[in-house]
Design a protein around this motif. Structure first.
Motif, short mmCIF file in Angstrom:
data_model
loop_
_atom_site.label_atom_id
_atom_site.label_comp_id
_atom_site.label_asym_id
_atom_site.label_seq_id
_atom_site.Cartn_x
_atom_site.Cartn_y
_atom_site.Cartn_z
N ARG A 64 6.56 -17.11 -0.35
CA ARG A 64 7.64 -16.27 -0.89
C ARG A 64 7.09 -14.91 -1.33
N ASP A 83 6.15 -12.94 1.74
CA ASP A 83 7.33 -12.46 2.45
C ASP A 83 8.01 -11.30 1.72
N GLN A 84 7.97 -11.34 0.40
CA GLN A 84 8.58 -10.27 -0.40
C GLN A 84 7.64 -9.08 -0.59
N LYS A 85 6.47 -9.14 0.05
CA LYS A 85 5.47 -8.07 0.00
C LYS A 85 4.95 -7.80 -1.42
N TYR A 101 1.64 -4.60 -6.38
CA TYR A 101 1.40 -5.71 -5.46
C TYR A 101 -0.06 -6.14 -5.58
#
Length: 171
Positions: free
Chosen positions: A72, A75-77, A43
């Motif tokens: 997006r 939100d999806q980390k 990430y």
């Protein structure tokens, strides 16, 4: 790629921040993925829209899907925080900060030059913003647009993280 090699052994000790100049939805996602691969990370801590310029580009952030793509990945980390950078027009940055739910911003903040520009419009070279190599306008105190006066207050009001850049720029 070099940062990625160093990052392998550091893991969560490092805050990874990057920028994208992509504006189209699919391009933003693809560049985010490419950054993750190069950085050898699961990430990113921060992903900024890089170099927001003027109002015509601001409108494109919505129509091209730039902000939707950033939301997006947040939100999806895949990304912890999203933001926008600018060193061109503080009024456009202020509008972007007010309009969108960014977590942070990076802007040109220079304590020695706040409210000062030789042409009274924030430019330091003859020919304006696009004249990177032109003759410098002689510096003199004059009112002008500054990120501190115009955009910083929006970020503070909204509780955003603020990253200062160009703090020693312009001599």
């Amino acid at each position: 790629s070099w940062v990625g090699e160093a990052n392998k052994s550091r893991g969560k000790e490092v805050i990874l921040a990057t920028k994208t100049s992509a504006r189209a939805y699919d391009d933003v996602l693809a560049r985010c993925d490419a950054s993750l691969k190069r950085l050898q990370a699961d990430y990113l801590d921060v992903l900024h829209i890089h170099g927001l310029n003027y109002d015509d580009e601001l409108d494109g952030l919505e129509s091209l899907g730039t902000v939707r793509a950033l939301r997006r990945v947040r939100d999806q980390k895949i990304v912890r925080f999203i933001g926008v950078t600018s060193h061109t027009d503080p009024a456009t940055l202020a509008k972007a900060l007010d309009r969108y739910d960014f977590d942070c911003t990076q802007m040109a903040l220079n304590a020695g030059l706040q409210g000062r520009s030789p042409d009274k419009q924030g430019y330091w070279k003859k020919g304006g913003n696009n004249d990177f190599f032109g003759e410098a306008i002689p510096a003199k105190p004059s009112p002008g647009s500054s990120f501190q006066e115009i955009a910083l207050g929006v970020a503070v009001r909204k509780g955003m993280g603020v990253i200062a850049m160009k703090v020693t720029g312009q001599d």
